[in-house]
Design an enzyme around this catalytic site. Structure first.
Site, PDB file in Angstrom:
ATOM      1  N   PHE A  62      33.281  48.040  34.575  1.00 41.05           N
ATOM      2  CA  PHE A  62      33.799  49.105  35.419  1.00 41.05           C
ATOM      3  C   PHE A  62      34.409  50.229  34.589  1.00 41.05           C
ATOM      4  O   PHE A  62      34.726  51.259  35.117  1.00 41.05           O
ATOM      5  CB  PHE A  62      34.849  48.566  36.389  1.00 41.05           C
ATOM      6  CG  PHE A  62      34.364  47.386  37.187  1.00 41.05           C
ATOM      7  CD1 PHE A  62      33.096  47.394  37.727  1.00 41.05           C
ATOM      8  CD2 PHE A  62      35.162  46.272  37.369  1.00 41.05           C
ATOM      9  CE1 PHE A  62      32.617  46.306  38.455  1.00 41.05           C
ATOM     10  CE2 PHE A  62      34.703  45.189  38.106  1.00 41.05           C
ATOM     11  CZ  PHE A  62      33.426  45.215  38.643  1.00 41.05           C
ATOM     12  N   GLY A 118      37.876  54.396  45.625  1.00 43.58           N
ATOM     13  CA  GLY A 118      38.293  53.285  44.762  1.00 43.58           C
ATOM     14  C   GLY A 118      37.209  52.228  44.655  1.00 43.58           C
ATOM     15  O   GLY A 118      36.996  51.650  43.590  1.00 43.58           O
ATOM     16  N   TRP A 155      34.565  53.590  42.390  1.00 41.45           N
ATOM     17  CA  TRP A 155      35.026  53.559  40.995  1.00 41.45           C
ATOM     18  C   TRP A 155      34.682  52.227  40.340  1.00 41.45           C
ATOM     19  O   TRP A 155      34.361  52.175  39.149  1.00 41.45           O
ATOM     20  CB  TRP A 155      36.540  53.773  40.948  1.00 41.45           C
ATOM     21  CG  TRP A 155      37.124  53.646  39.573  1.00 41.45           C
ATOM     22  CD1 TRP A 155      37.202  54.615  38.615  1.00 41.45           C
ATOM     23  CD2 TRP A 155      37.712  52.470  38.981  1.00 41.45           C
ATOM     24  NE1 TRP A 155      37.800  54.117  37.474  1.00 41.45           N
ATOM     25  CE2 TRP A 155      38.118  52.807  37.675  1.00 41.45           C
ATOM     26  CE3 TRP A 155      37.926  51.173  39.441  1.00 41.45           C
ATOM     27  CZ2 TRP A 155      38.738  51.897  36.829  1.00 41.45           C
ATOM     28  CZ3 TRP A 155      38.542  50.265  38.598  1.00 41.45           C
ATOM     29  CH2 TRP A 155      38.946  50.629  37.312  1.00 41.45           C
ATOM     30  N   HIS A 156      34.718  51.159  41.129  1.00 42.07           N
ATOM     31  CA  HIS A 156      34.460  49.839  40.566  1.00 42.07           C
ATOM     32  C   HIS A 156      32.999  49.621  40.205  1.00 42.07           C
ATOM     33  O   HIS A 156      32.696  48.772  39.363  1.00 42.07           O
ATOM     34  CB  HIS A 156      34.911  48.746  41.542  1.00 42.07           C
ATOM     35  CG  HIS A 156      36.379  48.493  41.515  1.00 42.07           C
ATOM     36  ND1 HIS A 156      37.277  49.235  42.249  1.00 42.07           N
ATOM     37  CD2 HIS A 156      37.125  47.570  40.846  1.00 42.07           C
ATOM     38  CE1 HIS A 156      38.501  48.786  42.033  1.00 42.07           C
ATOM     39  NE2 HIS A 156      38.436  47.780  41.187  1.00 42.07           N
ATOM     40  N   GLY A 157      32.094  50.323  40.838  1.00 44.26           N
ATOM     41  CA  GLY A 157      30.694  50.102  40.514  1.00 44.26           C
ATOM     42  C   GLY A 157      29.790  51.076  41.239  1.00 44.26           C
ATOM     43  O   GLY A 157      30.098  51.534  42.344  1.00 44.26           O
TER      44      GLY A 157
END
Length: 472
Positions: A472, A321, A324-326
């Protein structure tokens, strides 16, 4: 195309009446809303419309192929093809440079020089969101939780412009059935829609932008130039900024969808009033939290394999997770901090003889305080460009007390107060305000809305920064 701009206002003023005019003709409406959504997406970069179109055709074809097969092995193979295709595209555009740079650095440590060149690939806006929605569609079809729909319906679902570039992540079962039945404009809750849009604009344009320009960008950009007090307030300000920015976008998106006749799921529920990190993830970016739970944590085994495997699954879910954000190790550390906190909380509650004590006002306040500090500490890595920047900011936080702090202005403190104070408003208050607004005559509603927009325009800084979650 940004929501709080004149360009989008003109776009939406054209789309809204045409959408309602075509609503009773299902196929025409779907063709129109897909075309409008592609125009909206082309406002960022028209070339990536081909990527969105490919995602629609690719996932629709595989969903029908999976649904038509009865052999479990063949169905699983087709699912793997769909996952590899979706994650491969996401990986190329979002993570290619990250993995190339990380691999080169790793080989350099052991003395091996491998010429791997970064390509500085442009990240298509919203690719993470529509890719996750596409995966949820294919997986739900594979699980036989949802039957594949027509190409026009799926195209409308995946490209629907209110959620296209920054969510919320809407499941097929939450939106496609709404597309299947014509909406009735007489039953649109316009007062709720206008309330959501107005509050969203205020949180984004006034609160988030005030904090970004007033202190956050300066503190995180050059922490060595600021006092410990400024760094501390800057960290708290970023926590409020990212909440106000994303909460504001979500409110606008939900309000716009509501005016078009469709309901999106709630995405935030006062996350900074959480009493634990577990509680925080039930309140923060709720559609992503549920997606990670249902399509990652549970397939990994969830809590079915014993204590150690449960801890592993929690940590893996949060690490992925975070990534996934960066595309950066700082995001992985951010996810790791949350994963470690979830593991500790799970361990604490699973101790032999553990009994959950009843909540008191003081105990709840203490848990909220500690949870907020953990969340803010993790935000340091989320916001920092590198580990060096993050450590420099943390070091500065403890070594520069007593220096003057000109950035800590009343405007900054007021914006932080509004952002945090909004977490503790009684839940009935917004409902009461919307009910009172709905009872006003239409001219009075228009005056209230115009006044709110004027207030946002006056209080907000010149220009509107892009929403944080667009990256994102």
């Amino acid at each position: 195309m940004l929501f709080p701009t004149a360009t989008f206002a003109i776009f939406f003023m054209l789309v809204l009446p045409l959408s309602w005019a075509l609503m009773r003709s299902g196929e025409r409406w779907r063709a129109f809303i897909v075309a409008a959504s592609f125009v909206f997406y082309a406002g960022w970069d028209w070339r990536f419309c081909f990527l969105l179109a490919f995602s629609i055709v690719f996932n629709q074809a595989l969903a029908h192929a999976i649904h038509a097969r009865s052999n479990p092995a063949v169905r699983k193979q087709l699912l793997v093809v769909a996952l590899v295709g979706n994650l491969g595209l996401l990986g190329y555009f979002k993570y290619y440079d990250f993995f190339v740079t990380s691999s080169s650095n790793l080989f350099a440590v052991v003395g091996v020089d491998i010429p791997l060149d970064a390509r500085e690939i442009i990240l298509p806006v919203g690719i993470s969101f529509f890719t996750f929605m596409a995966i949820s569609y294919v997986v739900d079809v594979y699980r036989r939780d949802f039957a594949p729909t027509s190409i026009g319906m799926f195209a409308a679902y995946l490209s629907f412009f209110p959620h296209l570039v920054a969510g919320p992540i809407v499941r097929p079962g939450e939106l496609i059935p709404q597309f299947a039945a014509p909406r009735d404009p007489r039953y649109v809750d316009t007062s709720r829609a206008f309330f959501l849009i107005a509050t969203g604009l205020f949180m984004k344009v006034v609160v988030a932008n005030e904090l970004a320009t007033g202190i956050v960008d300066q503190v995180f950009g050059a922490p060595q130039q600021h006092s410990s007090l400024e760094v501390l307030v800057g960290v708290y300000a970023y926590a409020v900024q990212i909440y106000a920015d994303f909460f504001g976008y979500t409110n606008i998106a939900i309000g716009i969808a509501l005016l078009l006749g469709f309901t999106f799921p709630q995405n935030f529920d006062a996350p900074y009033a959480a009493t634990s990190i577990t509680d925080f993830w039930r309140r923060w970016h709720m559609t992503l939290s549920r997606w990670l739970r249902d399509y990652l944590y549970i397939p990994l085994g969830g809590n079915r394999g014993g204590t150690l495997l449960t801890y592993r699954n929690l940590m893996l879910t949060m690490l992925i997770g975070g990534l996934w954000h960066g595309a950066g190790w700082t995001f992985v550390v951010w996810g790791g901090i949350h994963g470690a906190a979830l593991v500790v909380e799970r361990w604490w509650r699973s101790r032999p003889g553990f009994v959950e004590r009843p909540w008191t006002r003081g105990r709840r306040a203490w848990h909220r305080f500690v949870t907020f500090q953990v969340v803010c500490f993790a935000w340091i890595f989320f916001r920092s460009e590198s580990f060096a920047d993050a450590w420099e900011l943390i070091e500065r936080l403890f070594t520069a007390w007593g220096e003057p702090s000109p950035l800590v202005t009343w405007g900054v403190l007021a914006a932080i107060g509004v952002g945090l104070g909004s977490q503790y408003l009684p839940r009935r208050l917004p409902l009461a305000l919307m009910a009172r607004f709905s009872r006003l005559p239409v001219p009075a509603q228009a005056c209230v809305l115009a006044g709110a927009l004027l207030l946002v325009s006056v209080l907000g800084p010149e220009g509107v920064a892009p929403f944080i979650y667009f990256q994102f």
